[in-house]
Motif scaffolding. Structure first.
Motif, PDB file in Angstrom:
ATOM      1  N   ASN A 194       0.777  -1.437  -0.133  1.00 35.06           N
ATOM      2  CA  ASN A 194       0.172   0.057   0.049  1.00 35.06           C
ATOM      3  C   ASN A 194       0.713   1.271  -0.126  1.00 35.06           C
ATOM      4  O   ASN A 194       0.375   2.267  -0.233  1.00 35.06           O
ATOM      5  CB  ASN A 194      -0.970  -0.138   1.172  1.00 35.06           C
ATOM      6  CG  ASN A 194      -0.255  -0.122   2.513  1.00 35.06           C
ATOM      7  OD1 ASN A 194       0.571   1.025   2.977  1.00 35.06           O
ATOM      8  ND2 ASN A 194      -0.572  -1.030   3.381  1.00 35.06           N
ATOM      9  N   ASP A 195       2.084   1.129   0.145  1.00 39.15           N
ATOM     10  CA  ASP A 195       2.942   2.398   0.456  1.00 39.15           C
ATOM     11  C   ASP A 195       3.748   2.349  -1.280  1.00 39.15           C
ATOM     12  O   ASP A 195       4.519   1.454  -1.378  1.00 39.15           O
ATOM     13  CB  ASP A 195       4.066   2.125   1.293  1.00 39.15           C
ATOM     14  CG  ASP A 195       5.002   3.412   1.580  1.00 39.15           C
ATOM     15  OD1 ASP A 195       5.211   3.888   0.458  1.00 39.15           O
ATOM     16  OD2 ASP A 195       5.490   3.714   2.511  1.00 39.15           O
ATOM     17  N   PRO A 196       3.722   3.544  -1.740  1.00 33.26           N
ATOM     18  CA  PRO A 196       4.272   3.300  -3.274  1.00 33.26           C
ATOM     19  C   PRO A 196       5.637   3.233  -3.283  1.00 33.26           C
ATOM     20  O   PRO A 196       6.309   2.630  -4.246  1.00 33.26           O
ATOM     21  CB  PRO A 196       3.799   4.754  -3.818  1.00 33.26           C
ATOM     22  CG  PRO A 196       2.596   5.190  -3.031  1.00 33.26           C
ATOM     23  CD  PRO A 196       2.577   4.602  -1.387  1.00 33.26           C
ATOM     24  N   VAL A 197       6.457   3.931  -2.087  1.00 30.62           N
ATOM     25  CA  VAL A 197       7.898   3.855  -2.198  1.00 30.62           C
ATOM     26  C   VAL A 197       8.402   2.403  -1.823  1.00 30.62           C
ATOM     27  O   VAL A 197       9.040   2.020  -2.707  1.00 30.62           O
ATOM     28  CB  VAL A 197       8.404   4.749  -0.792  1.00 30.62           C
ATOM     29  CG1 VAL A 197       9.895   4.532  -0.878  1.00 30.62           C
ATOM     30  CG2 VAL A 197       7.889   6.041  -1.184  1.00 30.62           C
ATOM     31  N   VAL A 198       7.574   1.559  -1.053  1.00 34.88           N
ATOM     32  CA  VAL A 198       8.083   0.370  -0.903  1.00 34.88           C
ATOM     33  C   VAL A 198       7.569  -0.698  -1.927  1.00 34.88           C
ATOM     34  O   VAL A 198       8.435  -1.398  -2.623  1.00 34.88           O
ATOM     35  CB  VAL A 198       7.332  -0.311   0.317  1.00 34.88           C
ATOM     36  CG1 VAL A 198       7.651  -1.777   0.513  1.00 34.88           C
ATOM     37  CG2 VAL A 198       7.648   0.145   1.600  1.00 34.88           C
ATOM     38  N   MET A 199       6.558  -0.400  -2.735  1.00 38.84           N
ATOM     39  CA  MET A 199       6.132  -1.006  -3.890  1.00 38.84           C
ATOM     40  C   MET A 199       7.068  -0.924  -5.162  1.00 38.84           C
ATOM     41  O   MET A 199       7.278  -1.701  -5.698  1.00 38.84           O
ATOM     42  CB  MET A 199       4.589  -0.529  -4.164  1.00 38.84           C
ATOM     43  CG  MET A 199       3.978  -1.237  -5.516  1.00 38.84           C
ATOM     44  SD  MET A 199       4.433   0.074  -7.054  1.00 38.84           S
ATOM     45  CE  MET A 199       3.354  -0.586  -8.488  1.00 38.84           C
ATOM     46  N   VAL A 200       7.477   0.569  -5.305  1.00 42.55           N
ATOM     47  CA  VAL A 200       8.449   0.707  -6.319  1.00 42.55           C
ATOM     48  C   VAL A 200       9.702  -0.137  -6.193  1.00 42.55           C
ATOM     49  O   VAL A 200      10.279  -0.602  -6.976  1.00 42.55           O
ATOM     50  CB  VAL A 200       8.653   2.200  -6.535  1.00 42.55           C
ATOM     51  CG1 VAL A 200       9.983   2.435  -7.396  1.00 42.55           C
ATOM     52  CG2 VAL A 200       7.446   2.818  -7.231  1.00 42.55           C
ATOM     53  N   ALA A 201      10.244   0.052  -4.925  1.00 42.96           N
ATOM     54  CA  ALA A 201      11.565  -0.671  -4.587  1.00 42.96           C
ATOM     55  C   ALA A 201      11.327  -2.196  -4.749  1.00 42.96           C
ATOM     56  O   ALA A 201      12.342  -2.659  -5.285  1.00 42.96           O
ATOM     57  CB  ALA A 201      11.799  -0.491  -3.174  1.00 42.96           C
ATOM     58  N   ALA A 202      10.190  -2.764  -4.390  1.00 37.96           N
ATOM     59  CA  ALA A 202      10.257  -4.275  -4.575  1.00 37.96           C
ATOM     60  C   ALA A 202      10.261  -4.687  -6.057  1.00 37.96           C
ATOM     61  O   ALA A 202      10.793  -5.404  -6.432  1.00 37.96           O
ATOM     62  CB  ALA A 202       8.766  -4.643  -3.870  1.00 37.96           C
ATOM     63  N   TYR A 203       9.366  -3.899  -7.041  1.00 36.69           N
ATOM     64  CA  TYR A 203       9.271  -4.152  -8.174  1.00 36.69           C
ATOM     65  C   TYR A 203      10.490  -4.065  -8.988  1.00 36.69           C
ATOM     66  O   TYR A 203      11.003  -4.798  -9.954  1.00 36.69           O
ATOM     67  CB  TYR A 203       8.242  -3.263  -9.007  1.00 36.69           C
ATOM     68  CG  TYR A 203       6.812  -4.035  -8.716  1.00 36.69           C
ATOM     69  CD1 TYR A 203       6.423  -4.886  -9.759  1.00 36.69           C
ATOM     70  CD2 TYR A 203       5.812  -3.543  -7.759  1.00 36.69           C
ATOM     71  CE1 TYR A 203       5.180  -5.596  -9.581  1.00 36.69           C
ATOM     72  CE2 TYR A 203       4.684  -3.998  -7.689  1.00 36.69           C
ATOM     73  CZ  TYR A 203       4.397  -5.017  -8.559  1.00 36.69           C
ATOM     74  OH  TYR A 203       3.104  -5.768  -8.537  1.00 36.69           O
ATOM     75  N   ARG A 204      11.602  -2.862  -8.514  1.00 44.31           N
ATOM     76  CA  ARG A 204      12.771  -2.835  -8.988  1.00 44.31           C
ATOM     77  C   ARG A 204      13.650  -4.099  -8.673  1.00 44.31           C
ATOM     78  O   ARG A 204      14.234  -4.331  -9.659  1.00 44.31           O
ATOM     79  CB  ARG A 204      13.389  -1.382  -8.427  1.00 44.31           C
ATOM     80  CG  ARG A 204      12.756  -0.210  -9.206  1.00 44.31           C
ATOM     81  CD  ARG A 204      13.405   1.024  -8.425  1.00 44.31           C
ATOM     82  NE  ARG A 204      12.807   2.073  -9.189  1.00 44.31           N
ATOM     83  CZ  ARG A 204      12.846   3.391  -8.369  1.00 44.31           C
ATOM     84  NH1 ARG A 204      13.384   3.607  -7.320  1.00 44.31           N
ATOM     85  NH2 ARG A 204      12.749   4.510  -9.136  1.00 44.31           N
ATOM     86  N   LYS A 205      13.450  -4.449  -7.576  1.00 50.02           N
ATOM     87  CA  LYS A 205      14.497  -5.664  -7.171  1.00 50.02           C
ATOM     88  C   LYS A 205      13.944  -6.853  -7.811  1.00 50.02           C
ATOM     89  O   LYS A 205      14.535  -7.583  -8.592  1.00 50.02           O
ATOM     90  CB  LYS A 205      14.167  -5.877  -5.665  1.00 50.02           C
ATOM     91  CG  LYS A 205      15.122  -4.826  -4.861  1.00 50.02           C
ATOM     92  CD  LYS A 205      14.774  -5.274  -3.273  1.00 50.02           C
ATOM     93  CE  LYS A 205      15.452  -3.958  -2.357  1.00 50.02           C
ATOM     94  NZ  LYS A 205      17.015  -4.136  -2.525  1.00 50.02           N
ATOM     95  N   LEU A 206      12.740  -6.864  -8.051  1.00 53.74           N
ATOM     96  CA  LEU A 206      12.210  -8.059  -8.752  1.00 53.74           C
ATOM     97  C   LEU A 206      12.369  -8.085 -10.397  1.00 53.74           C
ATOM     98  O   LEU A 206      12.706  -9.245 -10.693  1.00 53.74           O
ATOM     99  CB  LEU A 206      10.565  -8.092  -8.397  1.00 53.74           C
ATOM    100  CG  LEU A 206       9.816  -9.596  -9.351  1.00 53.74           C
ATOM    101  CD1 LEU A 206      10.291 -10.853  -8.453  1.00 53.74           C
ATOM    102  CD2 LEU A 206       8.326  -9.180  -8.741  1.00 53.74           C
TER     103      LEU A 206
END
Length: 386
Positions: A194-206
């Motif tokens: 639900n946090d865009p900052v965490v979400m963006v970081a996760a997708y970059r790593k993935l």
């Protein structure tokens, strides 16, 4: 004299960044990944077992531009309805499965275009992977591994303390590895937060760790305004880097609103052909007409127009003439009248009371010309000039 191209801009020849090249899967007849166009998804809000209501909402979503739809399957009655829904839906249907692995098999047998599973919510899911891989592989049905921050496997919560980007990615890749052990790679992944900052970081790593197609989503994004902002920020950051193959804007709003927002995000980034675009100034002390009213009336009058047409509704002489000249059609207003521009040329000056009807009339003429010329249509967008 050098010719200057005026009017509706074309989609950029090059995107903001090269698309991340993932493996391609097929969700029904919709290609996902491998350079295929980014698709916009939503999810029905009806009780899936109510077949008529669900199919009606799917039809509404289809008309709004939805390309893939997900339906919830929390009960046996819902599972029993999947075959009819999958057969009669105009777009591919994904069954959304939590808690009960038996519904995964029911969805495969029902002919759904794909199945979404949330490993953190399915008891002893890892023990089911071999059979799911076998059955899905035989049926040619892809699996979406959907990891959510709110339902992360307790083992990873204990390891990381909370739903960090690393925890989300580890969960997704672990489940992928289990499917890979059985030769199954027809997979799409999402790691929502639900946090865009965490979400963006996760997708970059993935994105850096695998070549599977990725479904973007900010989960529990919130009411329409808040959810739109959070999704636009997160999707914009990732899509501008070439990351993302399908998107869903999760809003506490009617599903068709999700499609509208998702489509406009893609259009704004040049990832989809633009449709009708109303360019209007935010108004200021220089305005000599009611710009808000003009823009709303023009937008309402052109509702449903699908050709890629840019219409500028401007309220003063500072930016007005320039914006109106650069659009396909525009008005620069002031002193109780408006100059009407078509393709960069002033064609007439009309009193303020005639501006709206004149713009609509000229827009319809241009739309007819564009349709006759075979210009492809797109979905409507609205932009605001400085």
């Amino acid at each position: 004299m050098t010719a200057v191209s005026l009017g509706m801009p074309s989609v950029p020849l090059e995107p903001l960044a090269p698309r991340r090249m993932s493996r391609r899967i097929m969700v029904g007849n919709v290609p996902v990944g491998g350079g295929a166009p980014i698709s916009v998804q939503s999810m029905t809000t009806t009780v899936t077992a109510d077949v008529n209501a669900t199919l009606q909402q799917i039809a509404q979503l289809t008309a709004s531009g939805c390309q893939i739809v997900r339906v919830a399957c929390p009960s046996q009655d819902d599972a029993d309805a999947l075959a009819i829904i999958a057969r009669k839906s105009q777009i591919p249907v994904i069954a959304d499965i939590h808690f009960q692995p038996k519904y995964v098999y029911a969805a495969i047998d029902a002919g759904c275009a794909a199945v979404r599973v949330n490993p953190g919510n399915i008891r002893q899911f890892d023990d089911q992977v071999k059979e799911i891989a076998k059955r899905a592989g035989e049926a040619g049905i892809p699996i979406r591994i959907g990891v959510n921050a709110g339902s992360l496997d307790r083992r990873l919560l204990e390891k990381y303390g909370r739903a960090t980007p690393e925890a989300l990615v580890e969960s997704a890749l672990w489940e992928c590895s289990l499917f890979e052990e059985h030769g199954f790679r027809d997979i799409k992944i999402s790691v929502k937060h639900n946090d865009p900052v965490v979400m963006v970081a996760a997708y970059r790593k993935l994105a850096a760790a695998c070549d599977y197609p990725l479904h973007l989503g900010v989960t529990e994004a919130g009411p329409a305004f808040q959810g739109t902002i959070k999704s636009a920020v997160a999707f914009g950051a990732l899509l501008a880097e070439g990351i993302g193959d399908t998107i869903r804007v999760s809003l506490s709003a009617p599903p068709a609103e999700e499609i509208k927002v998702g489509t406009q995000i893609l259009e704004s980034l040049g990832l989809r052909q633009r449709g009708l675009e109303i360019v209007s100034c935010p108004s200021c002390g220089r305005a000599q007409v009611d710009v808000y009213k003009l823009a709303e009336e023009v937008t309402a009058g052109l509702e449903g127009m699908e050709v890629p047409l840019r219409v500028a509704v401007m309220g003063c002489v500072v930016n007005g003439p320039g914006e109106a000249r650069e659009a396909d059609l525009g008005v620069a207003s002031g002193n109780g009248k408006g100059q009407i521009f078509v393709k960069g040329e002033v064609i007439k000056t009309v009193p303020e009371s005639k501006i709206v009807e004149t713009l609509i009339e000229e827009a319809l003429k241009l739309a007819e010309q564009m349709q006759d010329a075979g210009v492809q249509s797109g979905a409507p967008t609205v932009a605001v000039a400085d």
